[in-house]
Design a protein around this motif. Structure first.
Motif, mmCIF file in Angstrom:
data_model
loop_
_atom_site.group_PDB
_atom_site.id
_atom_site.type_symbol
_atom_site.label_atom_id
_atom_site.label_comp_id
_atom_site.label_asym_id
_atom_site.label_seq_id
_atom_site.Cartn_x
_atom_site.Cartn_y
_atom_site.Cartn_z
ATOM 1 N N THR A 1 18.773 1.462 11.132
ATOM 2 C CA THR A 1 18.867 2.915 11.051
ATOM 3 C C THR A 1 18.212 3.442 9.776
ATOM 4 O O THR A 1 17.985 2.710 8.821
ATOM 5 C CB THR A 1 20.336 3.376 11.100
ATOM 6 O OG1 THR A 1 20.388 4.782 11.100
ATOM 7 C CG2 THR A 1 21.125 2.852 9.912
ATOM 8 N N HIS A 2 17.881 4.725 9.792
ATOM 9 C CA HIS A 2 17.421 5.366 8.561
ATOM 10 C C HIS A 2 18.500 6.326 8.064
ATOM 11 O O HIS A 2 18.318 7.003 7.068
ATOM 12 C CB HIS A 2 16.118 6.122 8.827
ATOM 13 C CG HIS A 2 16.303 7.280 9.764
ATOM 14 N ND1 HIS A 2 16.139 7.154 11.129
ATOM 15 C CD2 HIS A 2 16.694 8.547 9.541
ATOM 16 C CE1 HIS A 2 16.411 8.320 11.694
ATOM 17 N NE2 HIS A 2 16.756 9.180 10.763
ATOM 18 N N ASP A 3 19.604 6.366 8.787
ATOM 19 C CA ASP A 3 20.627 7.372 8.562
ATOM 20 C C ASP A 3 21.788 6.782 7.765
ATOM 21 O O ASP A 3 22.552 5.975 8.276
ATOM 22 C CB ASP A 3 21.103 7.872 9.939
ATOM 23 C CG ASP A 3 22.069 9.028 9.835
ATOM 24 O OD1 ASP A 3 22.625 9.234 8.737
ATOM 25 O OD2 ASP A 3 22.263 9.721 10.841
ATOM 26 N N LEU A 4 21.905 7.200 6.505
ATOM 27 C CA LEU A 4 22.957 6.629 5.660
ATOM 28 C C LEU A 4 24.346 7.002 6.159
ATOM 29 O O LEU A 4 25.305 6.283 5.925
ATOM 30 C CB LEU A 4 22.778 7.085 4.212
ATOM 31 C CG LEU A 4 21.616 6.415 3.475
ATOM 32 C CD1 LEU A 4 21.382 7.096 2.136
ATOM 33 C CD2 LEU A 4 21.893 4.938 3.258
ATOM 34 N N GLY A 5 24.442 8.130 6.861
ATOM 35 C CA GLY A 5 25.721 8.527 7.435
ATOM 36 C C GLY A 5 26.200 7.489 8.446
ATOM 37 O O GLY A 5 27.372 7.123 8.483
ATOM 38 N N VAL A 6 25.244 7.001 9.254
ATOM 39 C CA VAL A 6 25.548 5.961 10.237
ATOM 40 C C VAL A 6 26.022 4.696 9.523
ATOM 41 O O VAL A 6 27.023 4.079 9.891
ATOM 42 C CB VAL A 6 24.302 5.658 11.097
ATOM 43 C CG1 VAL A 6 24.523 4.402 11.936
ATOM 44 C CG2 VAL A 6 23.954 6.841 11.974
ATOM 45 N N VAL A 7 25.303 4.337 8.459
ATOM 46 C CA VAL A 7 25.636 3.134 7.709
ATOM 47 C C VAL A 7 27.061 3.219 7.188
ATOM 48 O O VAL A 7 27.859 2.292 7.348
ATOM 49 C CB VAL A 7 24.658 2.944 6.527
ATOM 50 C CG1 VAL A 7 25.008 1.685 5.742
ATOM 51 C CG2 VAL A 7 23.228 2.870 7.028
ATOM 52 N N ALA A 8 27.384 4.372 6.582
ATOM 53 C CA ALA A 8 28.705 4.549 5.980
ATOM 54 C C ALA A 8 29.800 4.377 7.022
ATOM 55 O O ALA A 8 30.868 3.867 6.749
ATOM 56 C CB ALA A 8 28.792 5.925 5.343
ATOM 57 N N ARG A 9 29.488 4.789 8.271
ATOM 58 C CA ARG A 9 30.518 4.780 9.297
ATOM 59 C C ARG A 9 30.786 3.389 9.888
ATOM 60 O O ARG A 9 31.906 3.065 10.201
ATOM 61 C CB ARG A 9 30.119 5.742 10.422
ATOM 62 C CG ARG A 9 31.258 6.624 10.838
ATOM 63 C CD ARG A 9 30.857 7.603 11.878
ATOM 64 N NE ARG A 9 29.734 8.457 11.456
ATOM 65 C CZ ARG A 9 29.338 9.513 12.145
ATOM 66 N NH1 ARG A 9 29.929 9.830 13.252
ATOM 67 N NH2 ARG A 9 28.320 10.232 11.726
ATOM 68 N N VAL A 10 29.739 2.594 10.066
ATOM 69 C CA VAL A 10 29.953 1.360 10.830
ATOM 70 C C VAL A 10 29.643 0.058 10.100
ATOM 71 O O VAL A 10 30.030 -1.010 10.562
ATOM 72 C CB VAL A 10 29.146 1.373 12.149
ATOM 73 C CG1 VAL A 10 29.638 2.471 13.071
ATOM 74 C CG2 VAL A 10 27.663 1.494 11.888
ATOM 75 N N ALA A 11 28.931 0.110 8.977
ATOM 76 C CA ALA A 11 28.438 -1.144 8.402
ATOM 77 C C ALA A 11 29.526 -1.956 7.713
ATOM 78 O O ALA A 11 30.404 -1.401 7.058
ATOM 79 C CB ALA A 11 27.322 -0.844 7.410
#
Lengths: 305, 335
Positions: free
Chosen positions: B212-222
């Motif tokens: 992903t390029h979306d840090l919001g996504v990273v924060a949510r699932v990583a």
């Protein structure tokens, strides 16, 4: 789907009526029919008599109505030259033209689709370039000339095939090849372009990501989508082959509808010419309609909404 | 937790007439069962090519080399295409960015779902259909039985992406690679799909790589994060570490670019990283981020900067000492 079919049929019908009007008018615009019927030595009185006898003195609309209603029932009048009903003469010649057209189409598809696939898989390879060269020649060479070349090589020098005439399958080989060679380039380029586009698409990557065998990817997932545009062109090309066989049949003295048309034009046998034009045009319309339906069948985006 | 995939020294080269383009340069990471690794970076940083390279689905012109790609005990660098095809879609599955174009328009979704299973398992079509219905329900599609008869164009983007996810799960893979699975979707659907992926990962006990390029996504699932820049991994760490104490100046810059709820004031300007990504054609020397870096020195261009390993999970590709880097990092997350 049914609505779609209905719409397409309605359009086809309108086109057919337009074509019939044009082919009817062509004859009447090409000079005084009564005069040409009566012959160059006829007197003024004779011409008037002929005009009356053939009903040519009536208004054009009435003449068209009369002609069209008869044409629908297969009555295209009588040949000026052969003094026989036109329709049976044409029906008699049809099998020759159909065999030629269909075999040319099949031959063209059989050669061009595999060639197009290979060219798409290996773009700019020697086989792609060879295929391109062949298709450029096919598109550029007048088909009557290519036919004559074939006659010289296979008919006269090698004596493998009969030079001209109508008979068994041997008589169809060279005309079919000539006709096929003309439509092959379009099929091949279309297959190549379609395959290249489809092979680069996301759903091919999906298919490969599923671990599918490369043959499944190629034939189930790619070819199915790549041939959709080919179907429409193939049907139109068959129509072309049927109409375009006028030249080929003349070159090879193959006694089909095209040859009859050519003969009739040179004998000014208007009813025959008129009937042939109308029948070939209607056939063309039916084929296009058929292509649309086949397209819809192959492409669920048209079939299912 | 066992390691499912381990990648070391992955390089992707694309030969061009005026030199080789190297969009992926010496990339390494690993993922374990039950874990989500997010590979994050801007467009063109090589994250998608990295995932395609693992699947061996690179465009035909691209060349892949690697010191090691070990998947579930198999060395992927040494096997034939035929054996790789047996793994793809079976033990390792992938979901793509574009749900609108990733399904074949000519076949029903049932056909395309079943096919994924029939290829790898000796099962009857009816069993494959049952599995397809089961998974469609799992990914939140109602009336799954009827959906099987539908064509992709009859489904919305969100539904198609759910179908793609179900397709990836048909054979119960050990690793699911999702390449920007939510980028093409509406924001409301994005959250649903992410939540779905996370819960499916737990339920089916898979490892997951989320690109992903979306840090919001990273924060949510990583669980863990690998930050990529210009074809290299510049920082790895647990999601918590990377977000609270980024070490690499690029990661710090990225975090300054996103609003943080509760910390970013309305109307406040967000950060940006000035400059351009370096040209990736030909040989590269020095740190590839140096021309955009706030802390760059002469030294950065002179030596090849390697990853500094700080503890078992954390590493970063920068010559700054960890104490200095961490101080900058804390500053960045506060700002």
């Amino acid at each position: 789907m049914f609505i779609y079919f209905l719409k397409r049929s309605l359009v086809a019908l309108l086109v057919a009526i337009t074509v019939s009007i044009i082919s009817f008018m062509l004859l009447h615009l090409s000079g005084d029919l009564a005069q040409s019927l009566a012959g160059p030595t006829a007197s003024e009185a004779d011409i008037i008599q002929v005009r009356k006898a053939y009903g040519l003195d009536r208004p054009l609309v009435v003449q068209y109505g009369d002609w069209a209603s008869k044409a629908i029932r297969g009555d295209f009048g009588e040949s000026f030259f052969l003094k026989q009903p036109v329709f049976p003469i044409i029906v008699d010649r049809f099998p020759v033209t159909i065999s030629l057209g269909v075999s040319a189409l099949l031959l063209a598809l059989l050669v061009s689709i595999p060639l197009g696939i290979v060219a798409a898989l290996r773009p700019n390879s020697w086989i792609d370039r060879l295929a391109l060269t062949i298709s450029v020649f096919g598109q550029a060479m007048p088909s009557f000339w290519f036919g004559l070349l074939l006659i010289m090589l296979f008919g006269i020098n090698l004596r493998w095939l009969p030079v001209s005439g109508t008979g068994g399958w041997q008589y169809y080989v060279m005309p079919a090849v000539t006709l096929a060679y003309y439509s092959m380039p379009a099929f091949m380029r279309l297959t190549r372009a379609g395959m290249m586009e489809v092979l680069a698409s996301d759903y091919i990557r999906t298919a490969r990501a599923k671990g599918l065998r490369s043959m499944t990817v190629l034939f189930k997932h790619a070819l199915r989508n790549a041939v959709i545009p080919l179907v429409a062109v193939a049907a139109v090309q068959l129509g072309f082959a049927l109409g375009g066989s006028v030249v080929i049949e003349a070159v090879f003295s193959l006694h089909g509808v095209g040859y009859l048309g050519w003969e009739s034009i040179s004998r000014a046998d208007f009813p025959v010419v008129q009937a042939i034009v109308l029948i070939l045009a209607c056939l063309y319309i039916v084929l296009t309609l058929f292509a649309d339906l086949l397209n819809a069948f192959l492409d669920p985006r048209i079939r299912v909404n | 937790m066992s390691t499912v995939l381990e990648v070391q020294g992955l390089v992707v080269r694309i030969p061009l007439t005026f030199g080789d383009l190297s969009p992926v340069r010496n990339v390494g990471f690993s993922v374990s069962t039950g874990e989500t690794l997010c590979i994050v970076g801007e467009s063109g940083c090589g994250k998608s090519l990295t995932s395609l390279a693992i699947m061996d689905l690179l465009p035909s012109r691209a060349r892949r080399t690697a010191n090691r790609i070990s998947f579930d005990g198999v060395d992927l660098t040494a096997i034939r295409e035929r054996d790789m095809a047996d793994i793809r879609g079976n033990r390792m599955a992938m979901i793509f960015q574009e749900p609108m174009t990733s399904l074949n328009p000519a076949y029903t979704i049932g056909n395309q779902l079943e096919e994924a299973m029939l290829r790898h398992r000796k099962v009857a079509r009816s069993a494959a259909r049952e599995r397809a219905v089961y998974l469609l329900e799992k990914v939140g599609i109602t009336a799954a039985g009827q959906r099987l008869k539908q064509y992709p164009h009859q489904l919305s983007g969100g539904l198609r992406q759910r179908v793609m996810i179900a397709m990836g799960l048909m054979c119960g893979p050990k690793l699911l690679i999702a390449d920007e699975p939510t980028t093409a979707l509406d924001v409301t659907i994005q959250a649903e799909i992410l939540h779905l992926l996370a819960s499916l990962k737990r339920e089916f006990d898979m490892a997951m790589i989320l690109i992903t390029h979306d840090l919001g996504v990273v924060a949510r699932v990583a669980d863990r994060v690998a930050v990529m820049y210009a074809g290299q991994v510049v920082e790895t760490g647990t999601a918590k570490d990377v977000f609270s104490r980024p070490l690499h100046p690029y990661t710090q810059g990225l975090l300054r670019c996103v609003p943080i709820p509760g910390r970013t004031k309305p109307g406040e300007h967000l950060g940006s990283i000035p400059g351009l990504v370096p040209n990736l054609i030909g040989e590269m020397k020095g740190c590839s981020f140096r021309n955009r870096c706030l802390h760059a020195s002469v030294e950065c261009g002179a030596i090849d900067v390697t990853l500094q390993q700080i503890g078992p999970e954390i590493s970063y590709r920068c010559i700054l000492p960890v104490a200095v880097a961490a101080a900058y990092g804390l500053e960045a997350t506060k700002a």
